[in-house]
Design a protein around this motif. Structure first.
Motif, PDB file in Angstrom:
ATOM      1  N   SER A 107       7.999  14.411   6.261  1.00 40.59           N
ATOM      2  CA  SER A 107       8.902  13.529   6.821  1.00 40.59           C
ATOM      3  C   SER A 107       9.704  12.761   5.948  1.00 40.59           C
ATOM      4  CB  SER A 107       8.344  12.553   7.654  1.00 40.59           C
ATOM      5  OG  SER A 107       7.196  11.863   6.935  1.00 40.59           O
ATOM      6  N   GLY A 108       9.062  12.927   4.628  1.00 43.03           N
ATOM      7  CA  GLY A 108       9.848  12.117   3.302  1.00 43.03           C
ATOM      8  C   GLY A 108       8.951  10.915   2.993  1.00 43.03           C
ATOM      9  N   ASP A 109       8.222  10.566   4.024  1.00 36.92           N
ATOM     10  CA  ASP A 109       7.224   9.520   3.531  1.00 36.92           C
ATOM     11  C   ASP A 109       6.437   9.737   2.361  1.00 36.92           C
ATOM     12  OD1 ASP A 109       8.409   7.956   5.451  1.00 36.92           O
ATOM     13  OD2 ASP A 109       6.778   8.432   7.016  1.00 36.92           O
ATOM     14  N   SER A 110       6.155   8.628   1.724  1.00 43.17           N
ATOM     15  CA  SER A 110       5.203   8.944   0.306  1.00 43.17           C
ATOM     16  C   SER A 110       4.247   7.531   0.201  1.00 43.17           C
ATOM     17  CB  SER A 110       5.800   9.325  -0.803  1.00 43.17           C
ATOM     18  OG  SER A 110       6.433   8.226  -1.348  1.00 43.17           O
ATOM     19  N   GLU A 111       3.233   7.846  -0.421  1.00 44.05           N
ATOM     20  CA  GLU A 111       2.301   6.718  -0.510  1.00 44.05           C
ATOM     21  C   GLU A 111       1.596   6.980  -1.895  1.00 44.05           C
ATOM     22  OE1 GLU A 111      -0.654   6.997   2.488  1.00 44.05           O
ATOM     23  OE2 GLU A 111       0.525   6.742   3.858  1.00 44.05           O
ATOM     24  N   TYR A 112       1.368   5.868  -2.422  1.00 43.91           N
ATOM     25  CA  TYR A 112       0.473   5.912  -3.981  1.00 43.91           C
ATOM     26  C   TYR A 112      -0.646   4.812  -3.563  1.00 43.91           C
ATOM     27  CZ  TYR A 112       4.760   7.453  -6.262  1.00 43.91           C
ATOM     28  OH  TYR A 112       5.743   8.273  -6.920  1.00 43.91           O
ATOM     29  N   LEU A 113      -1.916   5.552  -4.140  1.00 45.79           N
ATOM     30  CA  LEU A 113      -3.003   4.540  -4.050  1.00 45.79           C
ATOM     31  C   LEU A 113      -3.884   4.417  -5.324  1.00 45.79           C
ATOM     32  CD1 LEU A 113      -3.147   6.682  -1.449  1.00 45.79           C
ATOM     33  CD2 LEU A 113      -4.655   5.201  -0.661  1.00 45.79           C
ATOM     34  N   LEU A 114      -4.485   3.286  -5.501  1.00 45.17           N
ATOM     35  CA  LEU A 114      -5.112   3.020  -6.603  1.00 45.17           C
ATOM     36  C   LEU A 114      -6.542   2.778  -6.230  1.00 45.17           C
ATOM     37  CD1 LEU A 114      -4.437   2.753  -9.782  1.00 45.17           C
ATOM     38  CD2 LEU A 114      -3.842   0.601  -9.429  1.00 45.17           C
ATOM     39  N   ASN A 115      -7.482   3.540  -6.641  1.00 47.18           N
ATOM     40  CA  ASN A 115      -8.868   3.552  -6.242  1.00 47.18           C
ATOM     41  C   ASN A 115      -9.202   3.185  -4.479  1.00 47.18           C
ATOM     42  OD1 ASN A 115      -9.912   3.947  -8.668  1.00 47.18           O
ATOM     43  ND2 ASN A 115     -10.898   2.010  -8.851  1.00 47.18           N
ATOM     44  N   GLY A 116      -8.026   4.259  -4.112  1.00 50.13           N
ATOM     45  CA  GLY A 116      -8.093   4.381  -2.350  1.00 50.13           C
ATOM     46  C   GLY A 116      -7.339   3.290  -1.843  1.00 50.13           C
ATOM     47  N   VAL A 117      -6.763   1.940  -2.590  1.00 47.94           N
ATOM     48  CA  VAL A 117      -5.990   1.000  -2.114  1.00 47.94           C
ATOM     49  C   VAL A 117      -4.443   1.395  -2.321  1.00 47.94           C
ATOM     50  CG1 VAL A 117      -5.773  -1.422  -2.084  1.00 47.94           C
ATOM     51  CG2 VAL A 117      -8.117  -0.481  -2.720  1.00 47.94           C
ATOM     52  N   PRO A 118      -3.700   1.197  -1.107  1.00 50.60           N
ATOM     53  CA  PRO A 118      -2.249   1.446  -1.226  1.00 50.60           C
ATOM     54  C   PRO A 118      -1.783   0.568  -2.150  1.00 50.60           C
ATOM     55  CG  PRO A 118      -3.005   1.549   0.960  1.00 50.60           C
ATOM     56  CD  PRO A 118      -4.063   0.778   0.287  1.00 50.60           C
ATOM     57  N   CYS A 119      -0.905   1.059  -3.173  1.00 53.28           N
ATOM     58  CA  CYS A 119       0.053   0.206  -4.235  1.00 53.28           C
ATOM     59  C   CYS A 119       1.343   0.899  -4.487  1.00 53.28           C
ATOM     60  CB  CYS A 119      -1.148   0.316  -5.416  1.00 53.28           C
ATOM     61  SG  CYS A 119      -0.787   1.953  -6.152  1.00 53.28           S
ATOM     62  N   ARG A 120       1.980   0.111  -5.295  1.00 53.14           N
ATOM     63  CA  ARG A 120       3.453   0.711  -5.629  1.00 53.14           C
ATOM     64  C   ARG A 120       3.248   1.477  -6.932  1.00 53.14           C
ATOM     65  NH1 ARG A 120       5.812  -5.014  -6.896  1.00 53.14           N
ATOM     66  NH2 ARG A 120       3.850  -4.781  -8.221  1.00 53.14           N
ATOM     67  N   LEU A 121       4.127   2.361  -7.036  1.00 54.95           N
ATOM     68  CA  LEU A 121       4.222   3.409  -8.143  1.00 54.95           C
ATOM     69  C   LEU A 121       4.222   2.068  -9.442  1.00 54.95           C
ATOM     70  CD1 LEU A 121       4.802   5.866  -9.827  1.00 54.95           C
ATOM     71  CD2 LEU A 121       7.149   5.721  -9.408  1.00 54.95           C
ATOM     72  N   LYS A 122       5.204   1.168  -9.474  1.00 55.03           N
ATOM     73  CA  LYS A 122       5.036   0.215 -10.430  1.00 55.03           C
ATOM     74  C   LYS A 122       3.826  -0.260 -10.930  1.00 55.03           C
ATOM     75  CE  LYS A 122       7.774  -3.938 -11.310  1.00 55.03           C
ATOM     76  NZ  LYS A 122       7.982  -5.162 -11.097  1.00 55.03           N
ATOM     77  N   ASP A 123       3.025  -0.405  -9.813  1.00 60.35           N
ATOM     78  CA  ASP A 123       1.315  -1.067 -10.372  1.00 60.35           C
ATOM     79  C   ASP A 123       0.965   0.293 -11.256  1.00 60.35           C
ATOM     80  OD1 ASP A 123       1.624  -3.031  -8.709  1.00 60.35           O
ATOM     81  OD2 ASP A 123       1.120  -2.107  -7.037  1.00 60.35           O
ATOM     82  N   ILE A 124       0.954   1.439 -10.784  1.00 60.40           N
ATOM     83  CA  ILE A 124       0.345   2.613 -11.677  1.00 60.40           C
ATOM     84  C   ILE A 124       1.056   2.743 -13.043  1.00 60.40           C
ATOM     85  CG2 ILE A 124       0.117   5.007 -11.588  1.00 60.40           C
ATOM     86  CD1 ILE A 124      -0.125   4.857  -8.603  1.00 60.40           C
ATOM     87  N   ILE A 125       2.403   2.345 -13.006  1.00 60.65           N
ATOM     88  CA  ILE A 125       3.022   2.515 -14.361  1.00 60.65           C
ATOM     89  C   ILE A 125       2.656   1.595 -15.100  1.00 60.65           C
ATOM     90  CG2 ILE A 125       5.228   2.547 -15.552  1.00 60.65           C
ATOM     91  CD1 ILE A 125       6.469   4.014 -12.764  1.00 60.65           C
ATOM     92  N   SER A 126       2.334   0.201 -14.603  1.00 58.18           N
ATOM     93  CA  SER A 126       2.077  -0.779 -15.503  1.00 58.18           C
ATOM     94  C   SER A 126       0.584  -0.792 -16.002  1.00 58.18           C
ATOM     95  CB  SER A 126       2.338  -2.115 -15.058  1.00 58.18           C
ATOM     96  OG  SER A 126       2.320  -2.193 -13.825  1.00 58.18           O
ATOM     97  N   LEU A 127      -0.227  -0.085 -15.101  1.00 56.50           N
ATOM     98  CA  LEU A 127      -1.646  -0.113 -15.562  1.00 56.50           C
ATOM     99  C   LEU A 127      -1.654   0.985 -16.743  1.00 56.50           C
ATOM    100  CD1 LEU A 127      -4.567  -0.541 -14.582  1.00 56.50           C
ATOM    101  CD2 LEU A 127      -4.510   1.450 -13.278  1.00 56.50           C
ATOM    102  N   PHE A 128      -0.916   2.240 -16.747  1.00 55.98           N
ATOM    103  CA  PHE A 128      -0.852   3.000 -17.753  1.00 55.98           C
ATOM    104  C   PHE A 128       0.002   2.757 -18.876  1.00 55.98           C
ATOM    105  CE2 PHE A 128      -3.210   4.984 -14.337  1.00 55.98           C
ATOM    106  CZ  PHE A 128      -4.124   5.788 -14.856  1.00 55.98           C
ATOM    107  N   MET A 129       0.763   1.863 -18.720  1.00 52.86           N
ATOM    108  CA  MET A 129       1.761   1.700 -19.885  1.00 52.86           C
ATOM    109  C   MET A 129       1.254   1.678 -21.252  1.00 52.86           C
ATOM    110  SD  MET A 129       4.682  -1.062 -19.736  1.00 52.86           S
ATOM    111  CE  MET A 129       5.431  -0.276 -18.294  1.00 52.86           C
ATOM    112  N   ASP A 130       1.883   2.320 -22.378  1.00 54.49           N
ATOM    113  CA  ASP A 130       1.171   2.407 -23.567  1.00 54.49           C
ATOM    114  C   ASP A 130       0.008   2.955 -23.758  1.00 54.49           C
ATOM    115  OD1 ASP A 130       3.500   1.353 -24.725  1.00 54.49           O
ATOM    116  OD2 ASP A 130       2.967  -0.487 -24.700  1.00 54.49           O
ATOM    117  N   THR A 131      -0.442   3.822 -22.845  1.00 43.40           N
ATOM    118  CA  THR A 131      -1.780   4.385 -22.808  1.00 43.40           C
ATOM    119  C   THR A 131      -1.375   6.110 -23.387  1.00 43.40           C
ATOM    120  OG1 THR A 131      -1.794   5.269 -20.797  1.00 43.40           O
ATOM    121  CG2 THR A 131      -3.040   3.141 -21.491  1.00 43.40           C
ATOM    122  N   GLY A 132      -0.125   6.230 -23.306  1.00 42.03           N
ATOM    123  CA  GLY A 132       0.380   7.558 -23.706  1.00 42.03           C
ATOM    124  C   GLY A 132       0.282   8.416 -22.305  1.00 42.03           C
ATOM    125  N   ILE A 133      -0.118   7.835 -21.200  1.00 36.07           N
ATOM    126  CA  ILE A 133      -0.104   8.518 -19.986  1.00 36.07           C
ATOM    127  C   ILE A 133       0.834   8.086 -18.994  1.00 36.07           C
ATOM    128  CG2 ILE A 133      -1.827   9.061 -17.884  1.00 36.07           C
ATOM    129  CD1 ILE A 133      -3.964   8.549 -19.977  1.00 36.07           C
TER     130      ILE A 133
END
Ligand code: ATP
Length: 193
Positions: A107-133
């Motif tokens: 349908s075009g819907d998408s979801e991101y989860l962090l340890n099973g909890v829905p989150c924003r892509l921005k949260d994932i990006i900031s968690l990994f920032m400057d780790t090289g990942i």
């Protein structure tokens, strides 16, 4: 920080759920042409937030969902989870295991989860920032990127060094701050009006 597992379900050629474990040392994936080796790399890039289907070797995002075979129906959902061991606390979170998941529906819907909890892509990006990942970082290097880095295409060599030196987060924050300052300037102009 160690990559622990990659789980794929309904992603490209992976109709069934497949779990790849990355134990200590080097993990190699071998198989005949067209069996899905590069799809594994695409899955890692995708779960880290890649938005351009071209970078995943697809013309449109829907094509990353398993489109079936003669004997099997296509799936409605692509899901990839990547788990990191965080015992050395390189990721700024109290969890010793961090799993990021991305889902994409036809349908075009998408979801991101962090340890099973829905989150924003921005949260994932900031968690990994400057780790090289990150989806576009030097943690994932495909053949074409080696050429780009050697030729310094679009300043790619500088971006690589900045990421390794850990200053990309300041560049991103500077951009955000300048945007906020500009919005504040606009507000001040309205006050003058
Ligand atoms: P090579 O060794 O030639 O580089 P490879 O092992 O890296 O090959 P990939 O490019 O990862 O292979 O996988 C290509 C296969 O994935 C093709 O058989 C293609 O049909 C299949 N594939 C790609 N997208 C989908 C999809 N959405 N649904 C089902 N299969 C797909």
């Amino acid at each position: 920080m160690q990559l622990a597992t990659l789980e794929l379900k309904g992603f490209k050629s992976f109709g069934d759920k497949v779990t790849i474990r990355f134990d200590r040392g080097i993990t190699g994936i071998v198989g005949p042409n067209g069996c899905g080796k590069s799809n594994v790399v695409d899955a890692i890039r995708w779960v880290l937030g890649e938005q351009k289907s071209r970078m995943l070797r697809s013309d449109k995002m829907e094509n990353i969902i398993f489109n079936g075979t003669k004997k099997r129906k296509a799936t409605q959902l692509a899901e990839v989870s990547l788990t990191f061991d965080n015992t050395r606390n390189l990721l700024p979170t109290e969890y010793t295991q961090v799993t990021i998941t991305r889902r994409y529906y036809r349908s075009g819907d998408s979801e991101y989860l962090l340890n099973g909890v829905p989150c924003r892509l921005k949260d994932i990006i900031s968690l990994f920032m400057d780790t090289g990942i990150a989806s576009n970082s030097y943690a994932i290097i495909e053949l074409k990127m080696v050429d780009d880095i050697l030729n310094d295409k679009d300043g790619s060599r500088r971006a690589l060094f900045e990421e390794a030196a850990g200053i990309s987060k300041f560049r991103i924050r500077k951009k955000e701050t300048l945007r906020n300052l500009s919005a504040t300037d606009d507000d001040l102009d309205r006050v003058e009006d």
